[in-house]
Design an enzyme around this catalytic site. Structure first.
Site, short mmCIF file in Angstrom:
data_model
loop_
_atom_site.label_atom_id
_atom_site.label_comp_id
_atom_site.label_asym_id
_atom_site.label_seq_id
_atom_site.Cartn_x
_atom_site.Cartn_y
_atom_site.Cartn_z
N LYS A 11 2.90 -17.23 -15.40
CA LYS A 11 2.50 -18.20 -16.43
C LYS A 11 3.77 -18.92 -16.91
CE LYS A 11 2.53 -16.70 -20.50
NZ LYS A 11 3.66 -17.50 -21.05
N ALA A 100 10.40 -11.46 -18.85
CA ALA A 100 11.02 -12.68 -18.33
C ALA A 100 10.45 -13.97 -18.91
CB ALA A 100 10.88 -12.72 -16.81
N ILE A 102 7.40 -15.14 -18.47
CA ILE A 102 6.43 -15.77 -17.57
C ILE A 102 5.13 -14.96 -17.50
CG2 ILE A 102 8.09 -17.07 -16.19
CD1 ILE A 102 8.07 -14.85 -14.14
N SER A 107 -0.45 -11.36 -17.08
CA SER A 107 -1.20 -11.83 -15.92
C SER A 107 -1.76 -10.66 -15.12
CB SER A 107 -0.30 -12.71 -15.04
OG SER A 107 -1.06 -13.38 -14.05
N ASP A 139 -0.96 -13.17 -24.65
CA ASP A 139 -0.98 -14.07 -23.49
C ASP A 139 -2.08 -13.74 -22.48
OD1 ASP A 139 1.07 -15.70 -24.32
OD2 ASP A 139 2.63 -14.66 -23.19
#
Length: 291
Positions: A11, A100, A102, A107, A139
């Site tokens: 992401k 990180a 992301i 995810s 997230d």
């Protein structure tokens, strides 16, 4: 039932505006344009009576204790909502760097919920999947259906898919893990305090590459400045990306330390990724299309 497989793509926060810190729950309120890569971790589910998780892959080492893994947490959160939930043995191939910026763990958790939905005949937008995602992490909801869209609030408000034209990008992580909580603390916002004055640009659906670059150019990542103070390697990685021919925009994703550069042409992105990989063999570098 045969083995179920799905991807858990990275992401990328193309923008990240901090609007303030909410009075009710103390969470930071955000407005962020999120996009996803075409590759990332891979998660499989072998249906069976016992809930287990094995982790392999290049970044499996830093993934943490299995009981703390968001794949297991997401499954348990869904099982509390749906007694008798069918699950089984998960296997995660971890390729994305950890801590990180992301959304690697988020995810992965969303991928677990997608697989459990398929195994239990739940639509991807089933309310129980969304509720389990929200209780697992901020997230996770935006990662349930990984398409470019706006994310608002503390991650609970997800806009419709924007169907943006895929844009070539290079992702770089300089090998420095960055925890999210210290970055938000560095903003120094008191509960109820507002932050920033510039409104987030309106992102229309089905933007072209040039239209997207024009729209997000004036935007920002409000976590970039505190993250660069705590992790100076971010500055080094951003400077390296900006020197690459064809780079149109370089910015940090999430709370760092991963940074990204956007390009007009796939060949420029691929060339930049090769050059950076050779120049910095200890960095994690990936050429990708963001969509």
């Amino acid at each position: 039932m045969s083995l179920l497989v799905t991807r858990a793509p990275a992401k990328i926060n193309l923008t990240l505006h901090v609007l303030g810190r909410r009075a009710g729950d103390g969470y930071h309120e955000l407005e962020s344009l999120v996009a996803f890569t075409g590759a990332g971790d891979t998660l499989t589910l072998e249906p069976g009576p016992d809930l287990t998780l094995t982790v392999t892959g290049p970044t499996a080492g830093p993934a943490g204790p299995l009981d703390d893994n968001l794949v297991i947490k997401a499954t348990r959160n869904l099982a509390r909502l749906r007694p008798g939930l069918r699950h089984g043995a998960f296997h995660l191939v971890k390729r994305l760097p950890v801590a990180a910026g992301i959304g690697g763990g988020s995810s992965d958790a969303a991928a677990a919920l997608r697989l459990l939905g398929r195994w239990n005949d739940l639509a991807p937008d089933h309310p129980d999947l969304i509720a389990a995602a929200r209780t697992t992490g901020a997230d996770v909801p935006v990662c349930l259906m990984p398409r470019a869209r706006m994310m608002r609030g503390a991650g609970e408000s997800i806009g419709p898919a924007l169907d943006l034209t895929p844009i070539p990008a290079v992702l770089v992580n300089p090998g420095v893990p960055v925890e999210t909580a210290p970055i938000f603390r560095a903003l120094g916002l008191a509960v109820g305090e507002r932050y920033g004055t510039d409104a987030h640009p309106v992102i229309a659906a089905r933007l072209s590459r040039s239209g997207l670059l024009e729209a997000i150019g004036p935007a920002r990542n409000d976590l970039e400045a505190p993250a660069r103070t705590l992790a100076p390697a971010i500055d080094v990685a951003l400077a390296a990306l900006r020197r690459e021919p064809g780079c149109r925009l370089a910015r940090m994703s999430g709370s760092g330390a991963t940074v990204f550069a956007l390009f007009d042409h796939r060949s420029d992105a691929a060339r930049a990724a090769r050059h950076l990989s050779a120049a910095q063999p200890n960095w994690w570098v990936s050429a990708a299309f963001l969509r």
